[in-house]
Design a protein around this motif. Structure first.
Motif, PDB file in Angstrom:
ATOM      1  N   GLU A  69      82.747 -70.365  55.930  1.00 16.04           N
ATOM      2  CA  GLU A  69      81.905 -70.138  54.746  1.00 16.04           C
ATOM      3  C   GLU A  69      82.300 -68.893  53.969  1.00 16.04           C
ATOM      4  OE1 GLU A  69      80.899 -70.871  57.751  1.00 16.04           O
ATOM      5  OE2 GLU A  69      79.329 -72.393  57.713  1.00 16.04           O
ATOM      6  N   GLY A  70      82.880 -67.911  54.669  1.00 15.02           N
ATOM      7  CA  GLY A  70      83.293 -66.698  53.979  1.00 15.02           C
ATOM      8  C   GLY A  70      82.458 -65.483  54.360  1.00 15.02           C
ATOM      9  N   HIS A  71      82.880 -64.326  53.868  1.00  9.32           N
ATOM     10  CA  HIS A  71      82.268 -63.026  54.183  1.00  9.32           C
ATOM     11  C   HIS A  71      80.823 -63.012  53.673  1.00  9.32           C
ATOM     12  CE1 HIS A  71      82.243 -58.878  55.277  1.00  9.32           C
ATOM     13  NE2 HIS A  71      82.232 -58.406  54.047  1.00  9.32           N
ATOM     14  N   TYR A  72      79.890 -62.840  54.590  1.00 12.06           N
ATOM     15  CA  TYR A  72      78.476 -62.978  54.209  1.00 12.06           C
ATOM     16  C   TYR A  72      78.047 -62.008  53.103  1.00 12.06           C
ATOM     17  CZ  TYR A  72      73.591 -64.236  54.581  1.00 12.06           C
ATOM     18  OH  TYR A  72      72.332 -64.675  54.290  1.00 12.06           O
ATOM     19  N   PRO A  73      78.379 -60.725  53.205  1.00 14.52           N
ATOM     20  CA  PRO A  73      77.956 -59.803  52.135  1.00 14.52           C
ATOM     21  C   PRO A  73      78.503 -60.193  50.757  1.00 14.52           C
ATOM     22  CG  PRO A  73      78.670 -58.574  54.064  1.00 14.52           C
ATOM     23  CD  PRO A  73      79.030 -60.004  54.312  1.00 14.52           C
ATOM     24  N   LEU A  74      79.682 -60.768  50.733  1.00 14.00           N
ATOM     25  CA  LEU A  74      80.248 -61.213  49.454  1.00 14.00           C
ATOM     26  C   LEU A  74      79.449 -62.401  48.909  1.00 14.00           C
ATOM     27  CD1 LEU A  74      82.484 -60.939  47.310  1.00 14.00           C
ATOM     28  CD2 LEU A  74      83.939 -62.408  48.737  1.00 14.00           C
ATOM     29  N   ARG A  75      79.052 -63.298  49.802  1.00  9.58           N
ATOM     30  CA  ARG A  75      78.240 -64.453  49.392  1.00  9.58           C
ATOM     31  C   ARG A  75      76.877 -63.975  48.876  1.00  9.58           C
ATOM     32  NH1 ARG A  75      78.101 -67.329  54.809  1.00  9.58           N
ATOM     33  NH2 ARG A  75      77.053 -69.064  53.758  1.00  9.58           N
ATOM     34  N   GLN A  76      76.363 -62.938  49.523  1.00  4.65           N
ATOM     35  CA  GLN A  76      75.100 -62.355  49.130  1.00  4.65           C
ATOM     36  C   GLN A  76      75.213 -61.717  47.731  1.00  4.65           C
ATOM     37  OE1 GLN A  76      73.889 -59.800  52.314  1.00  4.65           O
ATOM     38  NE2 GLN A  76      71.756 -60.427  52.050  1.00  4.65           N
ATOM     39  N   TYR A  77      76.307 -60.984  47.527  1.00  7.46           N
ATOM     40  CA  TYR A  77      76.569 -60.351  46.237  1.00  7.46           C
ATOM     41  C   TYR A  77      76.566 -61.408  45.134  1.00  7.46           C
ATOM     42  CZ  TYR A  77      79.090 -57.654  42.657  1.00  7.46           C
ATOM     43  OH  TYR A  77      79.446 -57.025  41.505  1.00  7.46           O
ATOM     44  N   ILE A  78      77.237 -62.522  45.398  1.00  5.90           N
ATOM     45  CA  ILE A  78      77.343 -63.590  44.397  1.00  5.90           C
ATOM     46  C   ILE A  78      75.980 -64.213  44.124  1.00  5.90           C
ATOM     47  CG2 ILE A  78      78.333 -65.889  43.949  1.00  5.90           C
ATOM     48  CD1 ILE A  78      80.802 -64.864  45.654  1.00  5.90           C
ATOM     49  N   SER A  79      75.212 -64.445  45.197  1.00  3.88           N
ATOM     50  CA  SER A  79      73.903 -65.081  44.984  1.00  3.88           C
ATOM     51  C   SER A  79      72.964 -64.149  44.220  1.00  3.88           C
ATOM     52  CB  SER A  79      73.292 -65.546  46.307  1.00  3.88           C
ATOM     53  OG  SER A  79      72.959 -64.446  47.119  1.00  3.88           O
ATOM     54  N   GLU A  80      73.077 -62.849  44.473  1.00  2.00           N
ATOM     55  CA  GLU A  80      72.234 -61.902  43.731  1.00  2.00           C
ATOM     56  C   GLU A  80      72.627 -61.847  42.256  1.00  2.00           C
ATOM     57  OE1 GLU A  80      72.554 -58.336  46.072  1.00  2.00           O
ATOM     58  OE2 GLU A  80      71.314 -59.204  47.676  1.00  2.00           O
ATOM     59  N   ARG A  81      73.904 -61.959  42.015  1.00  2.00           N
ATOM     60  CA  ARG A  81      74.374 -61.986  40.628  1.00  2.00           C
ATOM     61  C   ARG A  81      73.875 -63.233  39.900  1.00  2.00           C
ATOM     62  NH1 ARG A  81      78.004 -58.658  38.099  1.00  2.00           N
ATOM     63  NH2 ARG A  81      79.056 -59.699  36.382  1.00  2.00           N
ATOM     64  N   TYR A  82      73.877 -64.358  40.613  1.00  2.00           N
ATOM     65  CA  TYR A  82      73.318 -65.588  40.033  1.00  2.00           C
ATOM     66  C   TYR A  82      71.842 -65.404  39.704  1.00  2.00           C
ATOM     67  CZ  TYR A  82      77.148 -68.992  40.665  1.00  2.00           C
ATOM     68  OH  TYR A  82      78.303 -69.702  40.555  1.00  2.00           O
ATOM     69  N   ALA A  83      71.107 -64.761  40.644  1.00  2.00           N
ATOM     70  CA  ALA A  83      69.660 -64.593  40.455  1.00  2.00           C
ATOM     71  C   ALA A  83      69.369 -63.888  39.134  1.00  2.00           C
ATOM     72  CB  ALA A  83      69.069 -63.829  41.625  1.00  2.00           C
ATOM     73  N   LYS A  84      70.203 -62.893  38.821  1.00  2.69           N
ATOM     74  CA  LYS A  84      70.017 -62.157  37.565  1.00  2.69           C
ATOM     75  C   LYS A  84      70.173 -63.068  36.357  1.00  2.69           C
ATOM     76  CE  LYS A  84      71.755 -57.816  39.397  1.00  2.69           C
ATOM     77  NZ  LYS A  84      73.032 -57.115  39.558  1.00  2.69           N
ATOM     78  N   LYS A  85      70.890 -64.176  36.537  1.00  2.00           N
ATOM     79  CA  LYS A  85      71.092 -65.111  35.427  1.00  2.00           C
ATOM     80  C   LYS A  85      70.173 -66.320  35.531  1.00  2.00           C
ATOM     81  CE  LYS A  85      75.654 -63.356  34.862  1.00  2.00           C
ATOM     82  NZ  LYS A  85      77.073 -63.482  34.711  1.00  2.00           N
ATOM     83  N   GLY A  86      69.174 -66.204  36.400  1.00  2.81           N
ATOM     84  CA  GLY A  86      68.196 -67.277  36.486  1.00  2.81           C
ATOM     85  C   GLY A  86      68.584 -68.433  37.389  1.00  2.81           C
ATOM     86  N   VAL A  87      69.695 -68.296  38.105  1.00  4.83           N
ATOM     87  CA  VAL A  87      70.104 -69.356  39.035  1.00  4.83           C
ATOM     88  C   VAL A  87      69.642 -68.957  40.437  1.00  4.83           C
ATOM     89  CG1 VAL A  87      72.030 -70.685  39.984  1.00  4.83           C
ATOM     90  CG2 VAL A  87      72.119 -69.879  37.605  1.00  4.83           C
ATOM     91  N   GLU A  88      68.655 -69.689  40.970  1.00  8.35           N
ATOM     92  CA  GLU A  88      68.051 -69.321  42.244  1.00  8.35           C
ATOM     93  C   GLU A  88      68.805 -69.967  43.395  1.00  8.35           C
ATOM     94  OE1 GLU A  88      65.801 -67.143  42.818  1.00  8.35           O
ATOM     95  OE2 GLU A  88      65.189 -66.731  40.755  1.00  8.35           O
ATOM     96  N   VAL A  89      69.674 -69.212  44.047  1.00  8.30           N
ATOM     97  CA  VAL A  89      70.381 -69.732  45.225  1.00  8.30           C
ATOM     98  C   VAL A  89      70.407 -68.651  46.304  1.00  8.30           C
ATOM     99  CG1 VAL A  89      71.862 -71.371  43.982  1.00  8.30           C
ATOM    100  CG2 VAL A  89      72.622 -69.007  44.260  1.00  8.30           C
ATOM    101  N   THR A  90      70.677 -69.070  47.540  1.00 10.34           N
ATOM    102  CA  THR A  90      70.795 -68.121  48.644  1.00 10.34           C
ATOM    103  C   THR A  90      72.277 -68.020  49.024  1.00 10.34           C
ATOM    104  OG1 THR A  90      70.681 -69.761  50.404  1.00 10.34           O
ATOM    105  CG2 THR A  90      68.574 -68.991  49.499  1.00 10.34           C
ATOM    106  N   PRO A  91      72.648 -67.009  49.820  1.00 13.44           N
ATOM    107  CA  PRO A  91      74.040 -66.914  50.271  1.00 13.44           C
ATOM    108  C   PRO A  91      74.496 -68.185  50.989  1.00 13.44           C
ATOM    109  CG  PRO A  91      72.843 -64.900  50.812  1.00 13.44           C
ATOM    110  CD  PRO A  91      71.829 -65.858  50.276  1.00 13.44           C
ATOM    111  N   GLU A  92      73.544 -68.901  51.606  1.00 17.33           N
ATOM    112  CA  GLU A  92      73.886 -70.141  52.325  1.00 17.33           C
ATOM    113  C   GLU A  92      74.341 -71.238  51.368  1.00 17.33           C
ATOM    114  OE1 GLU A  92      71.359 -68.142  53.175  1.00 17.33           O
ATOM    115  OE2 GLU A  92      72.298 -67.594  55.089  1.00 17.33           O
ATOM    116  N   ASN A  93      74.035 -71.103  50.096  1.00 13.86           N
ATOM    117  CA  ASN A  93      74.479 -72.082  49.108  1.00 13.86           C
ATOM    118  C   ASN A  93      75.883 -71.769  48.578  1.00 13.86           C
ATOM    119  OD1 ASN A  93      71.150 -71.912  48.087  1.00 13.86           O
ATOM    120  ND2 ASN A  93      72.070 -73.790  48.865  1.00 13.86           N
ATOM    121  N   ILE A  94      76.475 -70.702  49.121  1.00 16.52           N
ATOM    122  CA  ILE A  94      77.762 -70.265  48.572  1.00 16.52           C
ATOM    123  C   ILE A  94      78.856 -70.234  49.632  1.00 16.52           C
ATOM    124  CG2 ILE A  94      78.936 -68.214  47.606  1.00 16.52           C
ATOM    125  CD1 ILE A  94      76.174 -67.819  46.096  1.00 16.52           C
ATOM    126  N   MET A  95      79.997 -70.787  49.295  1.00 12.96           N
ATOM    127  CA  MET A  95      81.169 -70.701  50.181  1.00 12.96           C
ATOM    128  C   MET A  95      82.312 -70.079  49.387  1.00 12.96           C
ATOM    129  SD  MET A  95      83.130 -73.566  52.507  1.00 12.96           S
ATOM    130  CE  MET A  95      83.371 -74.762  51.202  1.00 12.96           C
TER     131      MET A  95
END
Lengths: 393, 393
Positions: A69-95
């Motif tokens: 799946e990839g480096h968890y903190p990086l997935r977290q960073y990406i999901s938080e960036r999405y959240a700022k744009k109104g896209v609600e996802v968790t790190p588990e939704n990101i590979m």
């Protein structure tokens, strides 16, 4: 030896652009053909600092095998960036994947059986045709207008066919530079709501908006059925091949299986380095710098086209990304223009390659992100001359 | 939503090993289940120096898009290394890929149509079953004896079936640690000479020979029809996902097309860093160091097994690589053993996962490269106890 190759290899060809790029290796040729980011935008020193830090602080783990799946903190960073744009996802939704290009391969792998119908824009990203093409779908296409896909045509396609997925680049599309308007996004969402079709939103250029307003991701309308593709290629480095795919759990489970069978996991060292770079630097101001750079190049190309191209050549005026799309008068072939232009030492990509249905003969793609303003002026001038020469025939 | 997934996804499952590794995350469990290189073998400082140098001297080019085939000097380095081992290839025969695992995906992509027959060793590398499995071949298998594949069985398979490819790991195979003898290699070559079948020689562990003599690559016998896979995972870093595929021109052309459709090209930054590492360091003595490390670990595990395992458990005695293969008495299930062993806080991989035909119930794989000698002694002791407990039932 007999034919040892799989059936699929008889229909897939080497990239046409790749072949063109070989012609343009001559340094005297001003090339608008490639799709390279401006290397002045690469944060070389900061990446070097990040690499040193990662190897010093956790070298043994950064060089070891890691999770699919990839480096968890990086997935977290990406999901938080999405959240700022109104896209609600968790790190588990990101590979994390090997460039967003790999996402096309993985999506095709988990979704496409031979003969399945898939929908692309007309024109569309060439390499998507290649990636999907490996799995032998039937390509169907819907016309791309100035504000996005032709929704009447989209609705007709979806009603009359069982379409597995619709592949779209809604922001500053490659090759056209076109962006879907908000109204268009809402219409597309309304139409797709009642179908099983998956919306694949490829968004490599989204961060490079230098004018106008950000538009919502299709995932904000079609949460369950949208797969997002993102990339660090245009904001950090394309050579590092680092991108991500974002999907709901049922789809992600299959994507993880496919990723594992494809290459186990994405380069972990690079994941760690890019993550370190992201948290140690002011990424927003770096992106701001890239936007400024590309806006200047884009403005220069647009004004030079206005100056040097015959008036009956139409162009798009992108609000971001790296490409301008030009349409010659009906019946004029950009392939023929290419031959003339090469003699004038200027290159571009004839548009036909971007059409799944083999049309688009009078279109062409121009890249501005990899040429200086001087070269853009000189190149557009030569190209204008070549067009006039062709029109005179 | 209806079933949106491709047919192939119904037959492919997540890695069994992956699921096992989750069980073994408990730090109290001594795990021989993984397949991790010893991180003490990673040249962390030298990689850091190489990264600094590359970014300082050519940062903009190292972070830019690059060619699908890979960094030319690195391909040259690999071909020169092959030449020293009697394998005559040019840099043009080599493509850099995202770990040799990706080679399996690419080979499958260009060669396997649904239902095509392919041959694997019995047992074989689990992830090869997954990669190839995505393209829905019919797996056939030939028994692996102590000195290599059963050649009578191989000949029969090739005579009675149209076999597209034979996948083999001739050196220190994963999972068995078995190496083909020279005589066996010659026999295999003689048999394959008269068939169109491609020989896929996967050689991730070849450099890690700590006893006995190097054996010639199958490509020295079957030049035209051998595809080689190699990897930097065991000599530099697995986390960097850097490997290569070596094939003749007609096959390479197709592989390049498939690679391009898969992920455009392999991480170029990492290619540059690893190349810099290779030319700036004494790689031979580094490999020598790894061999010494693994020999000690292997010797320790073999002698502990001799001390603690019941006499009727048979094991392989590998001359290199990372794995020992144990065979329990007929009728004894290593899956049942696994449940007992986990309670004793020791883990391994039950062998059944490595058999394309679902047999191998009394076998198991033991990894020694990722445990200290203390842990190896304690783990083997616990495992011996678990076996005795199971046999007593």
């Amino acid at each position: 030896m007999g034919n040892i190759f799989a059936d699929r290899m008889s229909t897939v060809h080497k990239s046409f652009i790749r072949e063109i790029l070989k012609v343009t290796e001559d340094p005297e040729i001003i090339s608008f053909a490639g799709g390279l980011p401006n290397p002045a935008s690469f944060p070389v020193k900061a990446v070097s600092d990040a690499a040193i830090k990662v190897l010093k602080e956790s070298g043994e783990s950064a060089l070891q095998y890691s999770t699919t799946e990839g480096h968890y903190p990086l997935r977290q960073y990406i999901s938080e960036r999405y959240a700022k744009k109104g896209v609600e996802v968790t790190p588990e939704n990101i590979m994390i994947i090997s460039g967003s290009q790999q996402g096309l391969d993985l999506i095709a792998k988990i979704m496409i059986d031979k003969g399945d119908k898939i929908l692309v824009e007309r024109p569309t990203y060439l390499a998507a045709l290649q990636s999907f093409g490996m799995f032998q779908p039937e390509f169907r296409s819907v016309t791309l207008n100035e504000d996005g896909v032709d929704t009447a045509m989209l609705e007709k396609e979806l009603n009359e066919n069982r379409i597995k997925l619709f592949y779209s680049v809604p922001n500053f599309q490659n090759p056209t530079g076109i962006t879907y308007s908000r109204q268009k996004r809402e219409e597309v969402a309304r139409i797709m709501q009642s179908h099983d079709t998956i919306f694949v939103e490829d968004n490599p250029y989204g961060e490079i908006r230098f004018m106008g307003e950000d538009q919502p991701s299709m995932k904000t309308y079609l949460k369950e059925k949208t797969i997002l593709l993102g990339s660090f290629s245009k904001i950090v480095s394309p050579g590092m091949r680092l991108g991500w795919i974002c999907a709901e759990k049922d789809i992600m489970d299959k994507l993880v299986t496919a990723k594992q069978a494809s290459d186990l996991h994405t380069n972990y060292f690079t994941q760690r380095v890019v993550y370190q770079y992201l948290i140690d630097n002011d990424v927003e101001s770096h992106i701001q710098m890239i936007r400024g750079l590309y806006k200047k190049q884009r403005d220069c190309m647009v004004s030079m086209i206005e100056k040097y191209f015959p008036g009956d050549v139409k162009i798009t005026r992108p609000e971001g990304g790296m490409f301008i799309w030009a349409t010659l008068p009906e019946g004029i072939s950009s392939m023929e223009l290419f031959d003339i232009a090469i003699k004038e030492k200027v290159a571009f990509v004839p548009g036909r390659a971007f059409f799944a249905d083999g049309t688009g003969d009078n279109t062409m793609r121009l890249n501005y992100s990899s040429s200086s303003e001087d070269r853009i002026e000189e190149g557009v001038k030569r190209l204008g001359l070549s067009i006039e020469r062709l029109l005179a025939n």
